[in-house]
Design an enzyme around this catalytic site. Structure first.
Site, short mmCIF file in Angstrom:
data_model
loop_
_atom_site.label_atom_id
_atom_site.label_comp_id
_atom_site.label_asym_id
_atom_site.label_seq_id
_atom_site.Cartn_x
_atom_site.Cartn_y
_atom_site.Cartn_z
N ASP A 1 0.81 -1.22 0.00
CA ASP A 1 0.00 0.00 0.00
C ASP A 1 0.84 1.27 0.00
OD1 ASP A 1 -2.18 -1.71 0.13
OD2 ASP A 1 -2.20 -1.69 2.32
N LYS B 1 2.03 1.94 -5.10
CA LYS B 1 2.61 1.34 -6.32
C LYS B 1 1.73 1.60 -7.54
CE LYS B 1 2.46 -2.65 -4.26
NZ LYS B 1 2.14 -2.24 -2.89
N GLY C 1 -4.54 -4.32 -3.71
CA GLY C 1 -5.50 -3.25 -3.98
C GLY C 1 -4.71 -2.03 -4.38
N HIS C 2 -4.76 -1.67 -5.66
CA HIS C 2 -3.95 -0.56 -6.18
C HIS C 2 -4.88 0.56 -6.62
CE1 HIS C 2 -0.47 -3.59 -7.17
NE2 HIS C 2 -0.78 -3.54 -5.89
N GLN D 1 2.00 -6.38 -3.23
CA GLN D 1 2.55 -6.53 -1.88
C GLN D 1 3.91 -5.83 -1.81
OE1 GLN D 1 1.21 -9.78 -3.34
NE2 GLN D 1 -0.65 -8.76 -2.73
N ASP E 1 2.79 14.73 1.57
CA ASP E 1 1.79 15.71 2.00
C ASP E 1 1.12 15.32 3.31
OD1 ASP E 1 0.82 13.68 0.01
OD2 ASP E 1 -1.12 14.37 0.75
N THR F 1 5.79 12.03 -4.35
CA THR F 1 4.39 12.36 -4.64
C THR F 1 3.78 13.16 -3.50
OG1 THR F 1 3.31 10.39 -3.72
CG2 THR F 1 4.18 10.22 -5.97
N GLY G 1 0.21 13.97 -3.36
CA GLY G 1 -1.25 13.85 -3.32
C GLY G 1 -1.65 12.64 -4.13
P1 GDP Z 1 -0.64 0.23 -3.57
O1 GDP Z 1 -1.25 -1.02 -3.06
O2 GDP Z 1 0.83 0.28 -3.31
O3 GDP Z 1 -0.94 0.52 -5.01
O4 GDP Z 1 -1.27 1.43 -2.71
P2 GDP Z 1 -2.82 1.60 -2.29
O5 GDP Z 1 -3.60 2.08 -3.46
O6 GDP Z 1 -3.30 0.37 -1.60
O7 GDP Z 1 -2.71 2.69 -1.17
C1 GDP Z 1 -2.16 3.96 -1.41
C2 GDP Z 1 -3.20 5.00 -1.02
O8 GDP Z 1 -2.57 6.24 -0.88
C3 GDP Z 1 -4.29 5.19 -2.05
O9 GDP Z 1 -5.48 5.53 -1.42
C4 GDP Z 1 -3.77 6.35 -2.89
O10 GDP Z 1 -4.80 7.10 -3.52
C5 GDP Z 1 -3.12 7.18 -1.83
N1 GDP Z 1 -1.95 7.95 -2.29
C6 GDP Z 1 -0.99 7.58 -3.17
N2 GDP Z 1 -0.05 8.54 -3.27
C7 GDP Z 1 -0.42 9.53 -2.44
C8 GDP Z 1 0.16 10.79 -2.08
O11 GDP Z 1 1.23 11.20 -2.54
N3 GDP Z 1 -0.52 11.53 -1.17
C9 GDP Z 1 -1.69 11.12 -0.61
N4 GDP Z 1 -2.28 11.92 0.28
N5 GDP Z 1 -2.27 9.96 -0.94
C10 GDP Z 1 -1.64 9.17 -1.82
P1 IMO Z 2 -0.84 -4.31 -2.22
O1 IMO Z 2 -0.40 -4.87 -3.53
C1 IMO Z 2 -0.90 -4.68 2.11
C2 IMO Z 2 -1.01 -8.74 3.74
C3 IMO Z 2 -2.23 -9.20 4.50
C4 IMO Z 2 -1.60 -10.17 5.48
C5 IMO Z 2 -0.51 -10.83 4.64
C6 IMO Z 2 -0.91 -12.15 4.01
O2 IMO Z 2 -2.12 -3.54 -2.27
O3 IMO Z 2 0.27 -3.56 -1.56
P2 IMO Z 2 -2.50 -12.85 1.99
O4 IMO Z 2 -3.98 -12.62 1.78
O5 IMO Z 2 -1.63 -12.34 0.92
O6 IMO Z 2 -2.19 -14.29 2.34
O7 IMO Z 2 -2.17 -12.01 3.33
O8 IMO Z 2 -0.20 -9.91 3.62
N1 IMO Z 2 -1.25 -8.23 2.37
C7 IMO Z 2 -1.17 -6.96 2.03
N2 IMO Z 2 -0.96 -5.85 2.78
N3 IMO Z 2 -1.03 -4.57 0.78
C8 IMO Z 2 -1.22 -5.67 0.01
O9 IMO Z 2 -1.20 -5.61 -1.35
C9 IMO Z 2 -1.35 -6.92 0.63
N4 IMO Z 2 -1.56 -8.18 0.19
C10 IMO Z 2 -1.50 -8.98 1.26
O10 IMO Z 2 -2.85 -8.14 5.15
O11 IMO Z 2 -0.97 -9.46 6.51
MG MG Z 3 -2.77 -1.67 -1.80
#
Ligand code: GDP
Ligand code: IMO
Ligand code: MG
Length: 432
Positions: free
Chosen positions: A13, A16, A40-41, A222, A331, A411, A413
């Site tokens: 999270d 990416k 979840g991206h 991940q 930010d 980044t 925002g």
């Molecule tokens: P990923 O799994 O690595 O793709 O990341 P996620 O989408 O799960 O979580 C990143 C969260 O941070 C999302 O809600 C994005 O919209 C938000 N986000 C990403 N970059 C920024 C940033 O520079 N600033 C803020 N405030 N939010 C961001």
């Molecule tokens: P992205 O790609 C954050 C965590 C789960 C748990 C562990 C194992 O959005 O960064 P699983 O269901 O894979 O067997 O769970 O890994 N986990 C993540 N945490 N971002 C993810 O994906 C994750 N995918 C799995 O919360 O701790």
């Molecule tokens: Mg994610």
């Protein structure tokens, strides 16, 4: 430099998806190599939010999306996500999405196993309950079903029968209802004609694309600290999340990977259980969660929050093959008086520059922090380096120094263009 790998450098999270989206403008293909719909991206484009789980983030820009053999594919989840994207105006067709014929399938039984295993654990991992771990277990157990099996009904029935023989013994042993073959088989046969048009030799497409001079972004899911080898085992996911996974998980030669970009927030979050040395359980953690909107994209779970662990980041950079960082969410720290960054640990009276291997020692390790000054002038939405407050720039430079690799992108925002580019990871000259 035609290919870039994007790797999560913390516990997931990190942002990416938004970094991949930004890079995808400069590329032709986006390929996923690991994980499944446990990911979840999030992308935010002109105020519109796209939440991707299995689909490569490039589909939003209409780039060719590839799902490699290293991905665990739940066919129902894939079709549902394609439907959700179509509802948002993003067309996903067999011309824009190819799924490796050899990718492992996630089946409903894997979700049931995931839940049952979590229930049996003295210390649950806190998985996403998507069945991803059990699907990978079947893959390495050599009884997994693959995408191409959907085109061979007889073989599919045989393989499914074997799979159920294996798992039903366990279900019965636990006093749980065993799975019946026929409904599962019929379910898969009904999905097959909708999945098979997407199936193809992803490795071959990548090879041809490379020969044609086309660029690929490999999108990791991940993160390093959730990698099955390099993470805080057993509180990890079940796949190879690091840059090496791009090779095993798509068939691209490691020699064709130009730059590996590690994505890290300027603080830290973790969802699920496991060690988190810099976690701030009190008010500070809550402030970060609220300011950073730190709730899971898929599961809605609140993320645990804390200070950046640059010692772990430095370690992750080495093992994941990271050449440069994208630092996200600067930010979120706007208005903080001071910002702590972990630079090492104290363990049993000794100073360590990396995390100890054993979980017990990881829990005993006390972070050693370096304090940075905060800033008042907001960074939110800033799009050039010279408009960052001096203290924010000092934090970026400090992280570079502690971690030992340059920061390519910062980044400010969630919006696509809230992006400061210091160096284009594709090798273009300094841009900002
Ligand atoms: P990923 O799994 O690595 O793709 O990341 P996620 O989408 O799960 O979580 C990143 C969260 O941070 C999302 O809600 C994005 O919209 C938000 N986000 C990403 N970059 C920024 C940033 O520079 N600033 C803020 N405030 N939010 C961001
Ligand atoms: P992205 O790609 C954050 C965590 C789960 C748990 C562990 C194992 O959005 O960064 P699983 O269901 O894979 O067997 O769970 O890994 N986990 C993540 N945490 N971002 C993810 O994906 C994750 N995918 C799995 O919360 O701790
Ligand atoms: Mg994610």
């Amino acid at each position: 430099m035609s290919n870039v790998v994007v790797v999560g450098a913390q516990w997931g999270d990190e942002g990416k998806g938004r970094i991949v989206d930004w890079l995808a403008e400069r590329a032709d293909i986006v390929a996923r190599y690991n994980g499944g719909h446990n990911a979840g991206h999030t992308l935010v484009v002109d105020g519109k939010t796209y939440k991707l789980a299995l689909l490569p983030s490039g589909v939003v820009r209409g780039k060719l999306g590839l799902i490699g053999n290293g991905v665990a594919v739940d066919p129902e989840a894939l079709l549902a996500e394609i439907g959700r994207m179509q509802a948002l105006g993003v067309e996903v067709t067999p011309q824009t999405l190819r799924v490796a014929e050899t990718a492992t399938l996630v089946l409903p039984i894997h979700r049931a196993i995931d839940a049952a295993q979590e229930g049996l654990r003295a210390k649950p991992i806190g998985t996403t309950l998507r069945g991803i771990g059990p699907a990978y277990e079947d893959k390495v157990g050599r009884r997994g079903l693959r995408v191409c099996d959907l085109g061979e009904p007889e073989l599919l029935a045989d393989k499914l029968e074997q799979l159920l023989r294996h798992h039903n013994a366990w279900f019965r042993g636990l006093g749980l209802e065993p799975f019946a073959l026929e409904p599962m088989l019929q379910g898969l046969l009904a999905l097959a004609p909708r999945i098979l048009p997407f199936a193809g030799p992803v490795w071959h497409l990548l090879d041809r694309a490379h020969a044609d001079g086309r660029r690929t972004v490999f999108e990791g899911s991940q993160a390093v600290m959730l990698d099955v080898d390099w993470g805080s085992y057993p509180f990890v996911t079940s796949s190879t999340t690091i840059a090496a996974g791009a090779a095993t998980g798509t068939g691209v030669s490691p020699a064709r990977i130009g730059r590996v970009l590690g994505v890290s927030k300027v603080y830290a979050t973790r969802v699920g259980e496991g060690p988190f040395p810099t976690e701030q359980a009190g008010g500070l953690g809550e402030l970060l969660r609220e300011r950073g909107r730190e709730f899971g994209v898929n599961t809605g779970r609140p993320r645990r929050c804390g200070w950046l662990d640059a010692a772990l980041l430095r370690q992750g950079v080495k093992v994941a093959g990271i050449d440069a960082l994208a630092l996200t969410k600067i930010d979120v720290l706007d208005g903080f008086e001071a910002i702590d960054v972990c630079v090492g640990y104290e363990l049993d009276g000794q100073r360590l520059d990396h995390a100890p291997a054993s979980l017990a020692a990881q829990r005993r390790a006390v972070p050693v922090y370096r304090r940075f000054a905060g800033w008042e002038q907001p960074t939110q939405g800033v799009r050039s380096l010279d408009r960052l407050p001096a203290q924010a720039l000092a934090l970026v430079r400090g992280i570079e120094e502690i971690v030992g690799v340059p920061v390519d992108i910062v980044t400010t925002g969630p919006e696509r263009d809230d992006t400061i580019v210091i160096r284009d990871p594709f090798g273009h000259p300094f841009a900002g």
